[in-house]
Design a protein around this motif. Structure first.
Motif, PDB file in Angstrom:
ATOM      1  N   THR A 129      -1.231  -1.129   0.291  1.00  0.00           N
ATOM      2  CA  THR A 129      -2.225  -0.160  -0.138  1.00  0.00           C
ATOM      3  C   THR A 129      -1.602   1.022  -0.857  1.00  0.00           C
ATOM      4  OG1 THR A 129      -3.521  -0.745   1.812  1.00  0.00           O
ATOM      5  CG2 THR A 129      -4.129   1.285   0.684  1.00  0.00           C
ATOM      6  N   LYS A 130      -2.133   1.361  -2.019  1.00  0.00           N
ATOM      7  CA  LYS A 130      -1.751   2.579  -2.719  1.00  0.00           C
ATOM      8  C   LYS A 130      -2.589   3.711  -2.134  1.00  0.00           C
ATOM      9  CE  LYS A 130       0.444   4.373  -6.319  1.00  0.00           C
ATOM     10  NZ  LYS A 130       1.868   4.401  -6.466  1.00  0.00           N
ATOM     11  N   THR A 131      -1.956   4.797  -1.752  1.00  0.00           N
ATOM     12  CA  THR A 131      -2.608   5.871  -1.014  1.00  0.00           C
ATOM     13  C   THR A 131      -2.684   7.143  -1.849  1.00  0.00           C
ATOM     14  OG1 THR A 131      -1.610   4.959   0.976  1.00  0.00           O
ATOM     15  CG2 THR A 131      -2.514   7.151   1.164  1.00  0.00           C
ATOM     16  N   ILE A 132      -3.713   7.926  -1.584  1.00  0.00           N
ATOM     17  CA  ILE A 132      -3.821   9.266  -2.156  1.00  0.00           C
ATOM     18  C   ILE A 132      -3.597  10.255  -1.023  1.00  0.00           C
ATOM     19  CG2 ILE A 132      -5.336  10.965  -3.236  1.00  0.00           C
ATOM     20  CD1 ILE A 132      -6.846   8.613  -4.496  1.00  0.00           C
ATOM     21  N   VAL A 133      -2.644  11.153  -1.207  1.00  0.00           N
ATOM     22  CA  VAL A 133      -2.359  12.190  -0.220  1.00  0.00           C
ATOM     23  C   VAL A 133      -2.777  13.525  -0.809  1.00  0.00           C
ATOM     24  CG1 VAL A 133      -0.556  13.384   1.077  1.00  0.00           C
ATOM     25  CG2 VAL A 133      -0.407  10.911   0.748  1.00  0.00           C
ATOM     26  N   SER A 134      -3.672  14.213  -0.124  1.00  0.00           N
ATOM     27  CA  SER A 134      -4.088  15.534  -0.552  1.00  0.00           C
ATOM     28  C   SER A 134      -3.009  16.526  -0.127  1.00  0.00           C
ATOM     29  CB  SER A 134      -5.430  15.874   0.090  1.00  0.00           C
ATOM     30  OG  SER A 134      -5.834  17.148  -0.314  1.00  0.00           O
ATOM     31  N   GLU A 169       7.241   9.274   2.340  1.00  0.00           N
ATOM     32  CA  GLU A 169       8.574   9.031   1.775  1.00  0.00           C
ATOM     33  C   GLU A 169       9.339   8.051   2.670  1.00  0.00           C
ATOM     34  OE1 GLU A 169      12.230  11.743   0.173  1.00  0.00           O
ATOM     35  OE2 GLU A 169      11.470  12.191   2.188  1.00  0.00           O
ATOM     36  N   TYR A 170       9.246   8.256   3.973  1.00  0.00           N
ATOM     37  CA  TYR A 170       9.896   7.368   4.939  1.00  0.00           C
ATOM     38  C   TYR A 170       9.355   5.948   4.803  1.00  0.00           C
ATOM     39  CZ  TYR A 170      11.539   5.596   9.432  1.00  0.00           C
ATOM     40  OH  TYR A 170      12.144   4.846  10.411  1.00  0.00           O
ATOM     41  N   LEU A 171       8.035   5.815   4.732  1.00  0.00           N
ATOM     42  CA  LEU A 171       7.433   4.490   4.573  1.00  0.00           C
ATOM     43  C   LEU A 171       7.889   3.825   3.273  1.00  0.00           C
ATOM     44  CD1 LEU A 171       3.761   5.267   5.673  1.00  0.00           C
ATOM     45  CD2 LEU A 171       5.486   3.972   6.966  1.00  0.00           C
ATOM     46  N   HIS A 172       7.954   4.605   2.226  1.00  0.00           N
ATOM     47  CA  HIS A 172       8.350   4.075   0.921  1.00  0.00           C
ATOM     48  C   HIS A 172       9.809   3.599   0.927  1.00  0.00           C
ATOM     49  CE1 HIS A 172       8.476   3.620  -3.408  1.00  0.00           C
ATOM     50  NE2 HIS A 172       9.448   4.503  -3.484  1.00  0.00           N
ATOM     51  N   LYS A 173      10.675   4.407   1.484  1.00  0.00           N
ATOM     52  CA  LYS A 173      12.114   4.087   1.465  1.00  0.00           C
ATOM     53  C   LYS A 173      12.501   3.038   2.503  1.00  0.00           C
ATOM     54  CE  LYS A 173      13.103   7.277  -1.609  1.00  0.00           C
ATOM     55  NZ  LYS A 173      13.557   7.020  -2.947  1.00  0.00           N
ATOM     56  N   GLU A 174      11.919   3.118   3.688  1.00  0.00           N
ATOM     57  CA  GLU A 174      12.339   2.239   4.781  1.00  0.00           C
ATOM     58  C   GLU A 174      11.548   0.924   4.858  1.00  0.00           C
ATOM     59  OE1 GLU A 174      15.023   2.876   6.609  1.00  0.00           O
ATOM     60  OE2 GLU A 174      15.294   4.812   5.612  1.00  0.00           O
ATOM     61  N   TYR A 175      10.297   0.947   4.403  1.00  0.00           N
ATOM     62  CA  TYR A 175       9.442  -0.232   4.566  1.00  0.00           C
ATOM     63  C   TYR A 175       8.842  -0.736   3.250  1.00  0.00           C
ATOM     64  CZ  TYR A 175       9.823   0.576   9.544  1.00  0.00           C
ATOM     65  OH  TYR A 175      10.307   0.740  10.825  1.00  0.00           O
ATOM     66  N   ASN A 176       9.328  -0.200   2.147  1.00  0.00           N
ATOM     67  CA  ASN A 176       8.899  -0.643   0.829  1.00  0.00           C
ATOM     68  C   ASN A 176       7.386  -0.506   0.621  1.00  0.00           C
ATOM     69  OD1 ASN A 176       9.660  -1.523  -1.716  1.00  0.00           O
ATOM     70  ND2 ASN A 176       9.196  -3.653  -1.243  1.00  0.00           N
ATOM     71  N   CYS A 177       6.801   0.531   1.203  1.00  0.00           N
ATOM     72  CA  CYS A 177       5.382   0.813   0.969  1.00  0.00           C
ATOM     73  C   CYS A 177       5.258   1.471  -0.407  1.00  0.00           C
ATOM     74  CB  CYS A 177       4.840   1.769   2.031  1.00  0.00           C
ATOM     75  SG  CYS A 177       4.772   1.034   3.678  1.00  0.00           S
ATOM     76  N   PRO A 178       4.122   1.265  -1.085  1.00  0.00           N
ATOM     77  CA  PRO A 178       3.951   1.899  -2.391  1.00  0.00           C
ATOM     78  C   PRO A 178       4.006   3.423  -2.266  1.00  0.00           C
ATOM     79  CG  PRO A 178       2.159   0.358  -1.936  1.00  0.00           C
ATOM     80  CD  PRO A 178       2.968   0.474  -0.691  1.00  0.00           C
ATOM     81  N   SER A 179       4.555   4.062  -3.268  1.00  0.00           N
ATOM     82  CA  SER A 179       4.562   5.523  -3.259  1.00  0.00           C
ATOM     83  C   SER A 179       3.139   6.017  -3.483  1.00  0.00           C
ATOM     84  CB  SER A 179       5.500   6.062  -4.338  1.00  0.00           C
ATOM     85  OG  SER A 179       5.112   5.592  -5.611  1.00  0.00           O
ATOM     86  N   PRO A 180       2.757   7.098  -2.816  1.00  0.00           N
ATOM     87  CA  PRO A 180       1.371   7.570  -2.929  1.00  0.00           C
ATOM     88  C   PRO A 180       1.152   8.421  -4.178  1.00  0.00           C
ATOM     89  CG  PRO A 180       2.565   9.007  -1.473  1.00  0.00           C
ATOM     90  CD  PRO A 180       3.514   7.891  -1.861  1.00  0.00           C
ATOM     91  N   TYR A 181      -0.095   8.598  -4.509  1.00  0.00           N
ATOM     92  CA  TYR A 181      -0.474   9.628  -5.463  1.00  0.00           C
ATOM     93  C   TYR A 181      -0.598  10.908  -4.656  1.00  0.00           C
ATOM     94  CZ  TYR A 181      -1.884   5.796  -8.531  1.00  0.00           C
ATOM     95  OH  TYR A 181      -1.898   4.672  -9.304  1.00  0.00           O
ATOM     96  N   VAL A 182       0.005  11.977  -5.127  1.00  0.00           N
ATOM     97  CA  VAL A 182      -0.086  13.265  -4.455  1.00  0.00           C
ATOM     98  C   VAL A 182      -1.080  14.103  -5.244  1.00  0.00           C
ATOM     99  CG1 VAL A 182       1.164  15.302  -3.674  1.00  0.00           C
ATOM    100  CG2 VAL A 182       2.294  13.068  -3.678  1.00  0.00           C
ATOM    101  N   PHE A 183      -2.170  14.478  -4.602  1.00  0.00           N
ATOM    102  CA  PHE A 183      -3.285  15.122  -5.268  1.00  0.00           C
ATOM    103  C   PHE A 183      -3.420  16.562  -4.786  1.00  0.00           C
ATOM    104  CE2 PHE A 183      -7.797  16.151  -5.660  1.00  0.00           C
ATOM    105  CZ  PHE A 183      -8.044  15.789  -6.967  1.00  0.00           C
TER     106      PHE A 183
END
Length: 105
Positions: A31-36, A51-65
């Motif tokens: 899932t691509k996430t939006i973080v407010s 960031e931890y999820l992205h680096k350690e578990y290869n989760c998609p980087s979120p959109y930061v809104f």
């Protein structure tokens, strides 16, 4: 800035993942996430978690809104937030929106 989190923070993030349940991580990886982002401590901690999820578990980087409500002049603060995001979280896309008052005065 190079990715680095304290062992204590990593431990908290792992504990959070366990409490979220087994299926949560696989969902986050798809899932691509939006973080407010307000620039405050709470939303900054959420960015560190993603960031931890992205680096350690290869989760998609979120959109930061970030949404500017137009209540006060905070352009300097927004510039600092954008610089922080681009420097620390270079894999994250930062999106700024400004409230436009469309109602007649």
């Amino acid at each position: 800035m190079k990715y680095k989190l304290s062992q204590e923070l990593q431990s908290h993030f792992e504990s959070l993942l366990r409490r979220m349940g087994k299926n949560s991580l696989s969902l986050l990886q798809k899932t691509k996430t939006i973080v407010s982002y307000s620039g405050g401590q709470d939303s900054t901690l959420v960015l560190f978690f993603y960031e931890y999820l992205h680096k350690e578990y290869n989760c998609p980087s979120p959109y930061v809104f970030h949404f500017n409500h137009g209540i006060r002049n905070n352009e300097e603060e927004e510039t600092k937030m954008e610089t922080f995001i681009q420097t620390r979280f270079s894999d994250f896309l930062f999106v700024k929106k400004k409230f436009l008052n469309l109602l007649p005065s």
